[in-house]
Design a protein around this motif. Structure first.
Motif, PDB file in Angstrom:
ATOM      1  N   ASP A 130      10.235  -0.318  -8.784  1.00 28.11           N
ATOM      2  CA  ASP A 130       8.441  -1.465  -8.261  1.00 28.11           C
ATOM      3  C   ASP A 130       7.886  -1.506  -9.760  1.00 28.11           C
ATOM      4  OD1 ASP A 130       9.042   1.519  -8.841  1.00 28.11           O
ATOM      5  OD2 ASP A 130       6.739   2.105  -7.989  1.00 28.11           O
ATOM      6  N   THR A 131       8.563  -2.471 -10.351  1.00 30.31           N
ATOM      7  CA  THR A 131       7.511  -2.933 -11.648  1.00 30.31           C
ATOM      8  C   THR A 131       6.482  -2.986 -12.515  1.00 30.31           C
ATOM      9  OG1 THR A 131       9.289  -4.662 -11.432  1.00 30.31           O
ATOM     10  CG2 THR A 131      10.566  -2.296 -12.477  1.00 30.31           C
ATOM     11  N   ASP A 132       6.069  -4.152 -10.848  1.00 29.16           N
ATOM     12  CA  ASP A 132       5.265  -4.545 -10.751  1.00 29.16           C
ATOM     13  C   ASP A 132       3.810  -4.118  -9.900  1.00 29.16           C
ATOM     14  OD1 ASP A 132       2.841  -6.945 -11.243  1.00 29.16           O
ATOM     15  OD2 ASP A 132       4.484  -8.868 -10.942  1.00 29.16           O
ATOM     16  N   LEU A 133       3.422  -3.071 -10.521  1.00 28.26           N
ATOM     17  CA  LEU A 133       2.588  -3.116  -9.332  1.00 28.26           C
ATOM     18  C   LEU A 133       1.336  -3.928  -8.305  1.00 28.26           C
ATOM     19  CD1 LEU A 133       1.266  -0.346  -7.544  1.00 28.26           C
ATOM     20  CD2 LEU A 133      -0.632   0.092  -9.847  1.00 28.26           C
ATOM     21  N   PHE A 156       5.611   4.347   2.782  1.00 29.18           N
ATOM     22  CA  PHE A 156       5.870   4.276   1.704  1.00 29.18           C
ATOM     23  C   PHE A 156       6.684   2.719   1.717  1.00 29.18           C
ATOM     24  CE2 PHE A 156       5.528   9.117   1.478  1.00 29.18           C
ATOM     25  CZ  PHE A 156       4.466   8.794   1.074  1.00 29.18           C
ATOM     26  N   GLY A 157       6.913   2.257   2.562  1.00 34.52           N
ATOM     27  CA  GLY A 157       7.351   0.996   2.223  1.00 34.52           C
ATOM     28  C   GLY A 157       6.675  -0.238   1.749  1.00 34.52           C
ATOM     29  N   LEU A 158       6.927  -1.349   1.847  1.00 35.71           N
ATOM     30  CA  LEU A 158       6.110  -2.042   2.177  1.00 35.71           C
ATOM     31  C   LEU A 158       7.227  -4.124   2.324  1.00 35.71           C
ATOM     32  CD1 LEU A 158       5.415  -3.663  -1.911  1.00 35.71           C
ATOM     33  CD2 LEU A 158       6.470  -1.979  -1.613  1.00 35.71           C
ATOM     34  N   HIS A 159       6.888  -5.394   2.821  1.00 39.24           N
ATOM     35  CA  HIS A 159       7.485  -6.289   3.206  1.00 39.24           C
ATOM     36  C   HIS A 159       7.478  -6.996   2.137  1.00 39.24           C
ATOM     37  CE1 HIS A 159       8.642  -4.917   6.976  1.00 39.24           C
ATOM     38  NE2 HIS A 159       7.068  -5.197   7.003  1.00 39.24           N
ATOM     39  N   TYR A 160       8.178  -7.678   1.475  1.00 44.97           N
ATOM     40  CA  TYR A 160       8.355  -7.702  -0.139  1.00 44.97           C
ATOM     41  C   TYR A 160       9.747  -8.035  -0.669  1.00 44.97           C
ATOM     42  CZ  TYR A 160       6.835  -9.546  -4.564  1.00 44.97           C
ATOM     43  OH  TYR A 160       6.741  -9.953  -5.717  1.00 44.97           O
ATOM     44  N   CYS A 161      10.375  -9.364  -0.970  1.00 46.63           N
ATOM     45  CA  CYS A 161      11.351  -9.367  -1.257  1.00 46.63           C
ATOM     46  C   CYS A 161      11.852 -10.501  -2.220  1.00 46.63           C
ATOM     47  CB  CYS A 161      11.945 -10.194   0.254  1.00 46.63           C
ATOM     48  SG  CYS A 161      14.331 -11.333  -0.162  1.00 46.63           S
ATOM     49  N   ASP A 162      12.732  -9.239  -3.338  1.00 44.14           N
ATOM     50  CA  ASP A 162      12.570 -10.309  -4.821  1.00 44.14           C
ATOM     51  C   ASP A 162      13.505  -9.776  -5.369  1.00 44.14           C
ATOM     52  OD1 ASP A 162      10.479 -10.646  -6.918  1.00 44.14           O
ATOM     53  OD2 ASP A 162      11.385  -9.559  -8.456  1.00 44.14           O
ATOM     54  N   PRO A 220      10.957  -2.968  -2.576  1.00 44.61           N
ATOM     55  CA  PRO A 220      11.300  -1.760  -3.951  1.00 44.61           C
ATOM     56  C   PRO A 220      10.583  -1.294  -3.880  1.00 44.61           C
ATOM     57  CG  PRO A 220       9.058  -3.172  -4.574  1.00 44.61           C
ATOM     58  CD  PRO A 220       9.469  -4.008  -2.955  1.00 44.61           C
ATOM     59  N   LEU A 221      12.629  -0.219  -4.513  1.00 39.68           N
ATOM     60  CA  LEU A 221      12.398   1.605  -3.982  1.00 39.68           C
ATOM     61  C   LEU A 221      11.268   1.402  -5.644  1.00 39.68           C
ATOM     62  CD1 LEU A 221      14.932   0.737  -3.301  1.00 39.68           C
ATOM     63  CD2 LEU A 221      15.903   2.624  -4.790  1.00 39.68           C
ATOM     64  N   PHE A 277       2.473  -9.347  12.834  1.00 42.98           N
ATOM     65  CA  PHE A 277       1.566  -9.553  11.899  1.00 42.98           C
ATOM     66  C   PHE A 277       2.280 -10.446  11.199  1.00 42.98           C
ATOM     67  CE2 PHE A 277       3.094  -5.266  11.311  1.00 42.98           C
ATOM     68  CZ  PHE A 277       4.119  -5.708  10.068  1.00 42.98           C
ATOM     69  N   GLY A 278       1.887 -11.783   9.610  1.00 44.63           N
ATOM     70  CA  GLY A 278       2.660 -12.774   8.840  1.00 44.63           C
ATOM     71  C   GLY A 278       3.234 -11.800   7.585  1.00 44.63           C
ATOM     72  N   LEU A 279       3.880 -12.563   7.473  1.00 42.45           N
ATOM     73  CA  LEU A 279       4.817 -11.877   5.943  1.00 42.45           C
ATOM     74  C   LEU A 279       4.309 -13.168   4.944  1.00 42.45           C
ATOM     75  CD1 LEU A 279       8.041 -10.753   7.414  1.00 42.45           C
ATOM     76  CD2 LEU A 279       5.873  -9.245   7.074  1.00 42.45           C
ATOM     77  N   GLN A 280       3.927 -12.817   3.602  1.00 42.29           N
ATOM     78  CA  GLN A 280       3.657 -13.821   3.282  1.00 42.29           C
ATOM     79  C   GLN A 280       4.895 -13.803   1.975  1.00 42.29           C
ATOM     80  OE1 GLN A 280       1.556 -15.330   2.740  1.00 42.29           O
ATOM     81  NE2 GLN A 280       0.378 -14.973   4.090  1.00 42.29           N
ATOM     82  N   GLU A 281       5.773 -13.027   1.600  1.00 38.63           N
ATOM     83  CA  GLU A 281       6.882 -13.198   0.511  1.00 38.63           C
ATOM     84  C   GLU A 281       8.429 -12.705   1.089  1.00 38.63           C
ATOM     85  OE1 GLU A 281       6.362 -14.133  -2.355  1.00 38.63           O
ATOM     86  OE2 GLU A 281       4.610 -13.864  -2.291  1.00 38.63           O
ATOM     87  N   GLY A 282       8.786 -12.404   2.726  1.00 42.27           N
ATOM     88  CA  GLY A 282       9.718 -11.996   3.490  1.00 42.27           C
ATOM     89  C   GLY A 282       9.954 -10.518   3.168  1.00 42.27           C
ATOM     90  N   THR A 283      10.762 -10.275   3.155  1.00 40.81           N
ATOM     91  CA  THR A 283      11.436  -9.136   3.499  1.00 40.81           C
ATOM     92  C   THR A 283      12.541  -7.985   2.815  1.00 40.81           C
ATOM     93  OG1 THR A 283      10.651  -6.562   4.629  1.00 40.81           O
ATOM     94  CG2 THR A 283      11.675  -8.005   5.794  1.00 40.81           C
ATOM     95  N   THR A 284      12.801  -6.978   2.985  1.00 40.31           N
ATOM     96  CA  THR A 284      14.281  -6.115   2.720  1.00 40.31           C
ATOM     97  C   THR A 284      14.583  -5.147   3.715  1.00 40.31           C
ATOM     98  OG1 THR A 284      13.837  -5.231   1.266  1.00 40.31           O
ATOM     99  CG2 THR A 284      13.628  -6.910   0.303  1.00 40.31           C
ATOM    100  N   TYR A 285      16.073  -4.448   3.846  1.00 40.28           N
ATOM    101  CA  TYR A 285      15.968  -3.945   4.643  1.00 40.28           C
ATOM    102  C   TYR A 285      17.054  -2.777   3.787  1.00 40.28           C
ATOM    103  CZ  TYR A 285      15.180  -7.905   7.156  1.00 40.28           C
ATOM    104  OH  TYR A 285      14.098  -8.616   8.647  1.00 40.28           O
TER     105      TYR A 285
END
Length: 644
Positions: free
Chosen positions: A262-265, A251-257, A308-309, A109-117
């Motif tokens: 999780d300040t911006d739901l 509970f994770g998500l592929h979202y890099c920032d 995000p945590l 599956f594709g990622l739109q916003e990168g990811t973190t480990y």
């Protein structure tokens, strides 16, 4: 800076060595209390917040988060990598590996916003690392880890391996080499996998559910077994002194920032759902089991392995996992998906297959043929209406015993699908098919054969095969529900709502999709936007996630029958819907039909709203053209609204 944080991604990448001090309002937590009279204080808020009772809905506080960023390095000449150190709780930091530009995750599956480990260091009297990182971060991560240890005069005493997927354990060999005396704690299955992954001797510390490791200074890790979330070796760890629950993939998500929490739901919500649908929904039963096991734990932060945590929206996000998984559990059809862990592409293909099954409203249970207990397998097969079997390695005695148990447990009413694993030593699918036929079970579909290294098109075909299997199990029920969904007169009146006729097309590298659509409407002026209703079990649904692009082709009045006939065909799983159709690529890469249309629009998915059986997709129109100004768009009128 004070106020709620909502940083655009263009400003999310910070400068090397920078310290990002953020103020956050509306501190929200999710706390389960065994002893309500013993309130816990959140020491990382400028104002002390008392957590007493079952949940804390919200409290206006100001929390300052100090983050330290590494330099940005390039991987593969164009992908940006960076590490970030974040204080999470007392004596606890996170080392987040920011993969800014990753656009695919294991191809599926594709990622739109990168990811973190994300990995974590706990500094008790002993020092413990929870999880590691992807091997692409080797130099960056190992330098960051060493720097954080050296500034505190520490060495590693423990490494907790939540599970052994390479994006979390790829650097464990480097850590063993750097700290040869370190003890590796993990489930029995994880340590077995890790031995093969590292090709090194290391000190093993096997743990099971309820076991604890005392790190000193009040930090005691308690372990919770959470198999199939989303690997069979997965476990959670809980530090009661800080209220941090370490869950790795769950509970994770592929979202890099650069915002670590999780300040911006609103920003993370679609990515949180997409991640759940891809990885956790096929294991909904296991999700509910894990939630039950952690219910009494007094956690205020979920330290996830990706994205995000979770701290400010815990009640909401944990509640979504609960409700989504309970909804899957109500399905009347269930498929046991049997795969072989750490063999060929069996793991990845089985997850994609399971996603296709759940799209069509059936539940799944993931079964590793190399580790499943025979009695547990009999119980799972007994409550399943379908069986999907990824071909196991032919030279595995364990797999052969599992197959014998499976064949003795299946019944003639069950539907079966056999698929290759592309592992090099697959049990022949024809042999497997004959074995099932021999006990009176006929395959629901032709066996799926994989003749080359799986690519996007392969995964699309596998997902469609899963959907087709599930549809065969739910067909009668679905028809009955449609007929009973509304009174006859209401169905006739709603059918008077007419729509146009369109062909929606989408493309992503080697994967393409198309569907005939009539539930389309303009939805906004600024920006120009429209909505398209896409059935959850449509093949193209996977190509129409938030951030994806597509083309809407407007069919020509009086000249649409050929296109309509073609796109209404029942295509085999993985078939190219555009085969035999003349088309050219739009600017966004999606197909524009070359005949039978009056106009087309290029669109980008902005958001999606879920209904019981469709996704209402809102998209911004980014470009378009009229190709035949003398003609009108075809109109579709129905007699009843129970059907398209």
């Amino acid at each position: 800076m004070q106020g709620s944080v909502n940083l655009p991604r263009t400003s999310g990448l910070l400068q090397p060595g920078s310290s990002d001090l953020r103020g956050v309002h509306c501190f929200q937590s999710h706390c389960f209390r065994q002893q309500p009279k013993n309130p816990r204080y959140f020491k990382h808020a400028a104002a002390i917040v008392r957590c007493q009772g079952k949940q804390v809905k919200a409290a206006a506080v100001e929390e300052k988060v100090d983050t330290r960023m590494s330099e940005v390095v390039k991987w593969g000449q164009e992908k940006r990598l960076q590490t970030q150190v974040v204080e999470v709780a007392d004596d606890t930091i996170s080392i987040r590996s920011l993969d800014w530009d990753r656009d695919r995750f294991d191809i599926e599956f594709g990622l739109q916003e990168g990811t973190t480990y994300n990995s974590f260091l706990i500094f008790g009297e002993k020092t413990c690392l929870v999880d590691a990182s992807h091997e692409k971060f080797r130099d960056l991560y190992m330098k960051t880890l060493t720097d954080e240890l050296e500034k505190r005069g520490r060495k590693l005493d423990y490494v907790v391996v939540s599970h052994t997927e390479p994006d979390h354990s790829g650097l464990i060999p480097d850590i063993i080499d750097a700290f040869p005396d370190v003890k590796i704690a993990g489930s029995k299955v994880a340590l077995m996998y890790l031995k093969g992954l590292t090709n090194r001797d290391f000190t093993q510390n096997p743990v099971k559910g309820g076991d604890k490791i005392d790190l000193g200074k009040g930090h005691e890790l308690e372990f919770v077994m959470a198999p199939n979330l989303h690997w069979p070796d997965t476990m959670f760890s809980f530090d009661s002194s800080t209220g941090v629950l370490y869950t790795c993939d769950a509970f994770g998500l592929h979202y890099c920032d650069s915002e670590p929490f999780d300040t911006d739901l609103n920003a993370i919500a679609p990515h949180f759902r997409f991640y759940y649908d891809c990885l956790m929904k096929p294991n909904a039963r296991s999700v509910l089991s894990a939630l039950k096991r952690t219910k009494a734990m007094d956690y205020s932060t979920i330290a996830v392995g990706h994205g995000p945590l979770l701290r400010y929206n815990l009640s909401e996000l944990v509640g979504r996992y609960q409700s989504w998984s309970e909804a899957v559990g109500k399905a009347t059809a269930s498929v046991a998906v049997l795969y072989s862990s750490d063999y060929g592409y069996s793991d990845r293909l089985s997850q994609t297959l399971a996603r296709g099954i759940t799209k069509a409203g059936a539940a799944t249970e993931m079964v590793d043929v190399l580790s499943i207990d025979p009695q547990e397998l009999v119980e799972i097969v007994g409550r399943s209406t379908g069986i999907a079997l990824m071909a196991p390695p032919t030279d595995s005695a364990t797999a052969q015993k599992t197959l014998d148990t499976l064949l003795s447990a299946v019944n003639k009413k069950q539907k079966v699908l056999i698929l290759e694993s592309y592992g090099g030593r697959d049990e022949p699918v024809d042999t497997l098919t004959n074995n099932f036929v021999g006990v009176g079970v006929e395959p629901a579909l032709d066996a799926v054969r994989i003749k080359e290294v799986p690519n996007e098109n392969t995964y699309q075909g596998i997902e469609e095969a899963g959907t087709r299997l599930a549809q065969s199990l739910t067909k009668k029920e679905s028809i009955a529900k449609m007929k009973a969904s509304m009174p006859a007169e209401v169905a006739k009146s709603l059918a008077r709502v007419a729509g146009g006729l369109y062909v929606i097309t989408a493309a992503n590298k080697s994967a393409r999709g198309a569907m005939l659509a009539s539930w389309v409407a303009q939805a906004s002026f600024e920006p120009l936007g429209l909505t398209v209703a896409v059935a959850k079990d449509r093949a193209i649904e996977s190509l129409m996630q938030v951030g994806d692009t597509f083309v809407m082709n407007c069919l020509e009045e009086g000249n649409y029958s050929a296109n309509m006939k073609h796109f209404l065909k029942r295509f085999p799983p993985g078939a190219d819907r555009l085969d035999g159709i003349d088309w050219s690529p739009a600017k966004n890469g999606s197909p524009v039909l070359e005949s039978g249309i009056v106009a087309y629009m290029e669109c980008k998915v902005v958001s999606r709203m879920e209904t019981a059986d469709h996704w209402l997709t809102y998209a911004e129109v980014t470009d378009g053209a009229v190709v035949n100004s003398d003609k009108k768009t075809a109109v579709h009128r129905r007699k009843v609204a129970n059907y398209y």
